[in-house]
Design a protein around this motif. Structure first.
Motif, PDB file in Angstrom:
ATOM      1  N   PHE A 183      -3.344  -6.700  -5.418  1.00  0.00           N
ATOM      2  CA  PHE A 183      -3.218  -5.292  -5.792  1.00  0.00           C
ATOM      3  C   PHE A 183      -4.533  -4.744  -6.325  1.00  0.00           C
ATOM      4  O   PHE A 183      -4.995  -3.674  -5.908  1.00  0.00           O
ATOM      5  N   VAL A 184      -5.150  -5.453  -7.267  1.00  0.00           N
ATOM      6  CA  VAL A 184      -6.383  -4.959  -7.884  1.00  0.00           C
ATOM      7  C   VAL A 184      -7.494  -4.830  -6.848  1.00  0.00           C
ATOM      8  O   VAL A 184      -8.204  -3.809  -6.804  1.00  0.00           O
ATOM      9  N   ALA A 185      -7.668  -5.833  -6.000  1.00  0.00           N
ATOM     10  CA  ALA A 185      -8.715  -5.773  -4.978  1.00  0.00           C
ATOM     11  C   ALA A 185      -8.485  -4.596  -4.028  1.00  0.00           C
ATOM     12  O   ALA A 185      -9.426  -3.877  -3.661  1.00  0.00           O
ATOM     13  N   SER A 186      -7.237  -4.371  -3.642  1.00  0.00           N
ATOM     14  CA  SER A 186      -6.916  -3.257  -2.748  1.00  0.00           C
ATOM     15  C   SER A 186      -7.124  -1.917  -3.429  1.00  0.00           C
ATOM     16  O   SER A 186      -7.673  -0.975  -2.838  1.00  0.00           O
ATOM     17  N   CYS A 187      -6.687  -1.824  -4.676  1.00  0.00           N
ATOM     18  CA  CYS A 187      -6.773  -0.553  -5.409  1.00  0.00           C
ATOM     19  C   CYS A 187      -8.219  -0.201  -5.733  1.00  0.00           C
ATOM     20  O   CYS A 187      -8.595   0.975  -5.719  1.00  0.00           O
ATOM     21  N   ARG A 188      -9.041  -1.194  -6.008  1.00  0.00           N
ATOM     22  CA  ARG A 188     -10.447  -0.920  -6.315  1.00  0.00           C
ATOM     23  C   ARG A 188     -11.172  -0.290  -5.133  1.00  0.00           C
ATOM     24  O   ARG A 188     -12.093   0.510  -5.328  1.00  0.00           O
ATOM     25  N   ARG A 189     -10.797  -0.653  -3.941  1.00  0.00           N
ATOM     26  CA  ARG A 189     -11.429  -0.047  -2.767  1.00  0.00           C
ATOM     27  C   ARG A 189     -11.079   1.433  -2.648  1.00  0.00           C
ATOM     28  O   ARG A 189     -11.865   2.231  -2.142  1.00  0.00           O
ATOM     29  N   SER A 199      10.845 -13.196  -2.861  1.00  0.00           N
ATOM     30  CA  SER A 199       9.889 -13.023  -1.766  1.00  0.00           C
ATOM     31  C   SER A 199       8.876 -11.912  -2.034  1.00  0.00           C
ATOM     32  O   SER A 199       8.018 -11.636  -1.182  1.00  0.00           O
ATOM     33  N   LEU A 200       8.945 -11.275  -3.199  1.00  0.00           N
ATOM     34  CA  LEU A 200       8.105 -10.118  -3.494  1.00  0.00           C
ATOM     35  C   LEU A 200       6.618 -10.446  -3.416  1.00  0.00           C
ATOM     36  O   LEU A 200       5.839  -9.722  -2.781  1.00  0.00           O
ATOM     37  N   PHE A 201       6.183 -11.511  -4.065  1.00  0.00           N
ATOM     38  CA  PHE A 201       4.754 -11.823  -4.111  1.00  0.00           C
ATOM     39  C   PHE A 201       4.197 -12.116  -2.713  1.00  0.00           C
ATOM     40  O   PHE A 201       3.094 -11.687  -2.369  1.00  0.00           O
ATOM     41  N   GLU A 202       4.954 -12.843  -1.910  1.00  0.00           N
ATOM     42  CA  GLU A 202       4.524 -13.149  -0.548  1.00  0.00           C
ATOM     43  C   GLU A 202       4.432 -11.885   0.289  1.00  0.00           C
ATOM     44  O   GLU A 202       3.490 -11.697   1.073  1.00  0.00           O
ATOM     45  N   GLU A 203       5.406 -10.985   0.118  1.00  0.00           N
ATOM     46  CA  GLU A 203       5.390  -9.740   0.885  1.00  0.00           C
ATOM     47  C   GLU A 203       4.190  -8.871   0.507  1.00  0.00           C
ATOM     48  O   GLU A 203       3.597  -8.216   1.366  1.00  0.00           O
ATOM     49  N   ILE A 204       3.848  -8.861  -0.770  1.00  0.00           N
ATOM     50  CA  ILE A 204       2.678  -8.093  -1.205  1.00  0.00           C
ATOM     51  C   ILE A 204       1.423  -8.617  -0.521  1.00  0.00           C
ATOM     52  O   ILE A 204       0.624  -7.849   0.036  1.00  0.00           O
ATOM     53  N   GLN A 205       1.238  -9.934  -0.526  1.00  0.00           N
ATOM     54  CA  GLN A 205       0.047 -10.539   0.076  1.00  0.00           C
ATOM     55  C   GLN A 205       0.022 -10.397   1.594  1.00  0.00           C
ATOM     56  O   GLN A 205      -1.055 -10.398   2.203  1.00  0.00           O
ATOM     57  N   ASN A 206       1.187 -10.253   2.189  1.00  0.00           N
ATOM     58  CA  ASN A 206       1.259 -10.072   3.643  1.00  0.00           C
ATOM     59  C   ASN A 206       1.095  -8.620   4.069  1.00  0.00           C
ATOM     60  O   ASN A 206       1.210  -8.289   5.251  1.00  0.00           O
ATOM     61  N   GLY A 207       0.852  -7.732   3.112  1.00  0.00           N
ATOM     62  CA  GLY A 207       0.558  -6.348   3.434  1.00  0.00           C
ATOM     63  C   GLY A 207       1.752  -5.424   3.536  1.00  0.00           C
ATOM     64  O   GLY A 207       1.606  -4.255   3.906  1.00  0.00           O
ATOM     65  N   ARG A 208       2.952  -5.905   3.174  1.00  0.00           N
ATOM     66  CA  ARG A 208       4.129  -5.067   3.332  1.00  0.00           C
ATOM     67  C   ARG A 208       4.141  -3.886   2.351  1.00  0.00           C
ATOM     68  O   ARG A 208       4.823  -2.889   2.592  1.00  0.00           O
TER      69      ARG A 208
END
Length: 323
Positions: free
Chosen positions: A175-181, A115-124
């Motif tokens: 991750f990359v899109a979030s980190c770039r901001r 469930s890791l990838f889904e949790e990442i995309q859901n903002g957890r």
């Protein structure tokens, strides 16, 4: 001599708040292997870079290392350890390279990968992303970020290494899109293990600045599987040709050598030869050495090779090649 970087007040304050003496977290998770780099200048117009993952401080004062590499567990970020490594990199004028290991929030960090990838995309994991990337953004020099390495070979060791290329790509992009901001100056390294099907996990040009590869020179392994010792170029060639298709700067994200003194000397001499790089590997931008004992047991009874070298060995080999 490497140019030293003046430390901004905010960065210095961060160092004072987090402390300087913590070791990397253990919690039953073996420390990762790694390395990588890629300068802004074209390969033909710059001196080749050599970097190091250096948990024991053997290259702390060395002028040979142009990159300071560190591993972080994003769900259990050791801010004191990261601040200490950032301080070293800033004082020595080095590139900061951070490998982010996206373990889960389970008691056993390897559990819950399904469930890791889904949790990442859901903002957890947004708070973890903000913490890691916020620290990277405060670094005054060049910043390299490597996330979720060796993803294409399913492994009980890494919960992000799964037979789910689509899920991995979506999580990597998030991750990359979030980190770039948060850290707009950072460059991002996609770093597969080197398996034949690695292209299925490629996140796309827009989310990859550099491609990492890994190579290891273990003499006993070479003699058993190839019938003779192999060298740096021969060992690198297989993984290099699998990633050259992406047209990105290529960095050796993990490299270590173990064997007899003659084997290690020949390997390292070839590795430090920039003419050889440019002739055989034109997209190769640099190398980061894994200066530690292997934290993971190799298969077939090869144990945990000791990759460590002395900083003086790099000086001696470079002086010899310059004659």
């Amino acid at each position: 001599m490497l140019k030293r970087i003046a430390i901004p007040f905010a960065f210095a304050l961060c160092l004072g708040m987090t402390g300087m003496g913590s070791a990397e977290p253990v919690q039953g998770i073996d420390r990762m292997r790694t390395t990588a780099i890629a300068p802004d200048e074209p390969a033909d117009d710059r001196a080749p870079l050599f970097g190091v993952y250096d948990p024991h401080g053997g290259f702390h004062h060395s002028e040979q290392a142009a990159i300071e590499h560190v591993f972080v567990y994003w769900q259990a970020l050791d801010k004191a350890m990261l601040a200490r490594k950032m301080h070293i990199a800033a004082q020595r004028g080095r590139v900061l390279m951070v490998t982010v290991e996206p373990y889960t929030k389970a008691v056993n960090w390897r559990d819950g990968g399904e469930s890791l990838f889904e949790e990442i995309q859901n903002g957890r994991f947004d708070a973890e992303i903000a913490s890691v990337c916020g620290a990277v953004a405060s670094f005054p020099g060049r910043q390299w970020v490597r996330w979720g390495h060796e993803m294409e070979e399913p492994s009980e060791r890494y919960p992000w290494a799964r037979k789910d290329a689509r899920g991995y790509i979506a999580a990597y992009r998030y991750f990359v899109a979030s980190c770039r901001r948060i850290a707009p100056r950072a460059r991002f390294i996609w770093s597969p293990k080197g398996q034949r099907h690695l292209a299925a996990y490629y996140p796309g040009d827009a989310h990859v600045d550099m491609v990492g590869v890994s190579i290891w020179g273990l003499e006993a392994w070479d003699r058993h599987w190839y019938g003779r010792p192999r060298g740096f170029a021969e060992t690198l060639q297989e993984n290099y040709r699998r990633v050259v298709r992406f047209g990105k700067p290529i960095v050796i994200a993990e490299l270590g050598v173990a064997g007899t003194e003659d084997y290690r000397r020949r390997w390292l001499s070839e590795m430090l030869d920039p003419a050889g790089w440019r002739r055989s590997f034109p997209l190769l931008e640099g190398i980061v050495y894994f200066n530690d004992k292997e934290p993971h047991y190799w298969p077939y009874g090869y144990g945990s090779p000791d990759w460590r070298i002395a900083a003086s060995a790099v000086v001696d080999l470079r002086q010899a090649s310059a004659r």
